[in-house]
Design a protein around this motif. Sequence first.
Motif, mmCIF file in Angstrom:
data_model
loop_
_atom_site.group_PDB
_atom_site.id
_atom_site.type_symbol
_atom_site.label_atom_id
_atom_site.label_comp_id
_atom_site.label_asym_id
_atom_site.label_seq_id
_atom_site.Cartn_x
_atom_site.Cartn_y
_atom_site.Cartn_z
ATOM 1 N N VAL A 48 0.813 -1.230 0.000
ATOM 2 C CA VAL A 48 0.000 0.000 0.000
ATOM 3 C C VAL A 48 0.842 1.275 0.000
ATOM 4 C CG1 VAL A 48 -1.980 -1.141 1.086
ATOM 5 C CG2 VAL A 48 -0.372 0.144 2.515
ATOM 6 N N GLU A 49 2.162 1.133 -0.115
ATOM 7 C CA GLU A 49 2.945 2.363 -0.295
ATOM 8 C C GLU A 49 2.890 2.793 -1.769
ATOM 9 O OE1 GLU A 49 6.717 1.061 1.350
ATOM 10 O OE2 GLU A 49 7.501 0.559 -0.626
ATOM 11 N N SER A 50 2.221 2.000 -2.609
ATOM 12 C CA SER A 50 2.075 2.335 -4.029
ATOM 13 C C SER A 50 0.705 2.977 -4.280
ATOM 14 C CB SER A 50 2.189 1.059 -4.856
ATOM 15 O OG SER A 50 1.080 0.229 -4.600
ATOM 16 N N ARG A 51 0.568 3.597 -5.458
ATOM 17 C CA ARG A 51 -0.729 4.210 -5.800
ATOM 18 C C ARG A 51 -1.628 3.252 -6.577
ATOM 19 N NH1 ARG A 51 -1.008 9.735 -5.194
ATOM 20 N NH2 ARG A 51 -2.471 10.019 -6.901
ATOM 21 N N THR A 52 -1.006 2.447 -7.447
ATOM 22 C CA THR A 52 -1.772 1.475 -8.231
ATOM 23 C C THR A 52 -1.133 0.104 -8.046
ATOM 24 O OG1 THR A 52 -2.276 3.155 -9.867
ATOM 25 C CG2 THR A 52 -2.582 0.885 -10.559
ATOM 26 N N ALA A 53 -1.945 -0.872 -7.671
ATOM 27 C CA ALA A 53 -1.375 -2.188 -7.384
ATOM 28 C C ALA A 53 -2.292 -3.285 -7.911
ATOM 29 C CB ALA A 53 -1.169 -2.348 -5.885
ATOM 30 N N MET A 54 -1.702 -4.463 -8.075
ATOM 31 C CA MET A 54 -2.484 -5.598 -8.585
ATOM 32 C C MET A 54 -2.135 -6.843 -7.775
ATOM 33 S SD MET A 54 -2.605 -7.165 -12.430
ATOM 34 C CE MET A 54 -1.162 -8.144 -12.604
ATOM 35 N N VAL A 68 -7.609 -3.155 1.745
ATOM 36 C CA VAL A 68 -8.600 -2.071 1.648
ATOM 37 C C VAL A 68 -8.831 -1.403 3.004
ATOM 38 C CG1 VAL A 68 -9.754 -2.845 -0.459
ATOM 39 C CG2 VAL A 68 -10.597 -3.654 1.712
ATOM 40 N N ARG A 69 -8.656 -2.166 4.075
ATOM 41 C CA ARG A 69 -8.775 -1.542 5.407
ATOM 42 C C ARG A 69 -7.618 -0.590 5.659
ATOM 43 N NH1 ARG A 69 -12.849 -3.475 8.386
ATOM 44 N NH2 ARG A 69 -13.585 -5.571 7.910
ATOM 45 N N LYS A 70 -6.411 -1.009 5.275
ATOM 46 C CA LYS A 70 -5.223 -0.200 5.572
ATOM 47 C C LYS A 70 -5.102 0.985 4.603
ATOM 48 C CE LYS A 70 -0.788 0.236 7.031
ATOM 49 N NZ LYS A 70 0.075 -0.106 8.107
ATOM 50 N N ARG A 71 -5.332 0.769 3.360
ATOM 51 C CA ARG A 71 -5.325 1.732 2.254
ATOM 52 C C ARG A 71 -3.968 2.394 1.991
ATOM 53 N NH1 ARG A 71 -8.706 7.178 1.695
ATOM 54 N NH2 ARG A 71 -6.745 7.998 2.377
ATOM 55 N N GLY A 72 -3.347 3.032 2.969
ATOM 56 C CA GLY A 72 -2.057 3.701 2.736
ATOM 57 C C GLY A 72 -2.170 4.701 1.593
ATOM 58 N N GLU A 73 -1.243 4.609 0.633
ATOM 59 C CA GLU A 73 -1.238 5.530 -0.510
ATOM 60 C C GLU A 73 -2.089 5.008 -1.664
ATOM 61 O OE1 GLU A 73 0.443 8.453 -0.382
ATOM 62 O OE2 GLU A 73 0.757 7.797 1.689
ATOM 63 N N LEU A 74 -2.647 3.818 -1.490
ATOM 64 C CA LEU A 74 -3.267 3.117 -2.617
ATOM 65 C C LEU A 74 -4.542 3.801 -3.115
ATOM 66 C CD1 LEU A 74 -2.649 0.506 -4.212
ATOM 67 C CD2 LEU A 74 -4.288 -0.673 -2.740
ATOM 68 N N LYS A 75 -4.599 3.975 -4.454
ATOM 69 C CA LYS A 75 -5.781 4.598 -5.072
ATOM 70 C C LYS A 75 -6.529 3.570 -5.930
ATOM 71 C CE LYS A 75 -4.911 8.981 -3.922
ATOM 72 N NZ LYS A 75 -4.228 8.570 -2.699
ATOM 73 N N LYS A 76 -5.768 2.711 -6.617
ATOM 74 C CA LYS A 76 -6.407 1.767 -7.538
ATOM 75 C C LYS A 76 -5.848 0.360 -7.292
ATOM 76 C CE LYS A 76 -7.461 3.025 -11.839
ATOM 77 N NZ LYS A 76 -7.433 3.244 -13.288
ATOM 78 N N TYR A 77 -6.774 -0.610 -7.197
ATOM 79 C CA TYR A 77 -6.372 -1.979 -6.809
ATOM 80 C C TYR A 77 -7.047 -2.969 -7.757
ATOM 81 C CZ TYR A 77 -6.127 -5.925 -3.348
ATOM 82 O OH TYR A 77 -5.918 -7.109 -2.686
ATOM 83 N N TYR A 78 -6.239 -3.581 -8.622
ATOM 84 C CA TYR A 78 -6.761 -4.630 -9.506
ATOM 85 C C TYR A 78 -6.671 -5.966 -8.778
ATOM 86 C CZ TYR A 78 -5.935 -1.352 -13.401
ATOM 87 O OH TYR A 78 -5.935 -0.272 -14.250
ATOM 88 N N ILE A 79 -7.770 -6.707 -8.802
ATOM 89 C CA ILE A 79 -7.780 -8.049 -8.212
ATOM 90 C C ILE A 79 -8.119 -9.035 -9.330
ATOM 91 C CG2 ILE A 79 -8.808 -9.552 -6.466
ATOM 92 C CD1 ILE A 79 -9.478 -7.132 -4.793
ATOM 93 N N VAL A 80 -7.161 -9.903 -9.632
ATOM 94 C CA VAL A 80 -7.287 -10.793 -10.812
ATOM 95 C C VAL A 80 -7.323 -12.251 -10.354
ATOM 96 C CG1 VAL A 80 -6.178 -11.517 -12.970
ATOM 97 C CG2 VAL A 80 -5.946 -9.142 -12.187
ATOM 98 N N ASP A 81 -8.292 -12.988 -10.851
ATOM 99 C CA ASP A 81 -8.329 -14.431 -10.556
ATOM 100 C C ASP A 81 -9.035 -15.152 -11.703
ATOM 101 O OD1 ASP A 81 -7.963 -15.999 -7.561
ATOM 102 O OD2 ASP A 81 -8.964 -17.104 -9.175
#
Length: 293
Positions: A48-54, A68-81
């Motif tokens: 979560v030190e990143s802005r966009t992560a997957m 999602v609870r911690k959030r940090g710097e994160l703005k966009k989160y792709y979840i792939v399965d």
Amino acid sequence: MIETERTGTGKNVYPEYYEAAAAIAQPRHFPSPVNDPKWIKSAIDWFVESRTAMEVGPGRGEFAETVVRKRGELKKYYIVDMSGGMLNVVRERIRNVETEVEIIFICADVDYDPLFEIPDRSVDRITMINAFQDINPLTALRVFRRILAPTGLFRANVLSRELREKYCLEDDFFDRKTGCFYLTHHPSIENKRGINPIGSITNKDGEKIPFYRILKSYYRSELDKIFNECGFEIISETPVILPKNVWMNSVAAQGKEHTNTKRLELIDKFGGYPSSVDIIAKPLTNLKIKGGL
Ligand SMILES: C[S@@+](CC[C@H](N)C(=O)[O-])C[C@H]1O[C@@H](n2cnc3c(N)ncnc32)[C@H](O)[C@@H]1O
């Protein structure tokens, strides 16, 4: 010597295996570091030190919920399965968590899918937890290389072939020649639903036993080669020791492994189960990828 036959698709596990796992009402968790509070804390801080992560292969969403609870710097989160059922479990798990993170679910098989919905060089962190053994890394890593920002990082815990060879000699269905472990049971047995095997293995008595999943372990030297070929350089590796209680409560400790004396001795020696190696890789700047991206 181990003799196997495959059905021909080349996959290590079919999505239906995980659809069946997702449908279990009261599941035991996977033997994964996401269930170790100490490991997950440091992995989340890194993520979560990143802005966009997957995240690829979220399973039942233990990591996703904490992100999602911690959030940090994160703005966009792709979840792939590749399993829609698993993604639904994650959706349900985080449905009521208030967050400002934009969450994008993508149902895709990274063995084949180019993930074109994710722009080039747009992602700062990619993680796969307890899922690298399931995929074809030569395809997936090239896609990850395309979408990762030049300063981005990829992280995965990878089953260590060195560790497995050294300590898991009692596994009947571990092939020392390939580093593959053949899993001959599957989660839908619990649901009384049938799923197709991906091949069969001949046991000591000449009997053909269907298998449903191949867990591929790697030598460190193999990893360097694969990562370099796909445009990455491994910059750190840390052994992952699963705490004893995490291992014993996991689905992997069911049946014979639960009472296997050698395994318990190993756990006592290490203070946990030495399962994998946590790899962090960065994109190579001088991009010379065999076969292109
Ligand atoms: C063993 S589970 C691990 C789940 C979770 N990360 C954990 O550590 O408990 C592997 C996950 O990866 C997903 N997966 C396996 N192969 C995949 C592929 N080729 N493409 C996308 N997802 C895949 C599975 O559906 C499952 O959710």
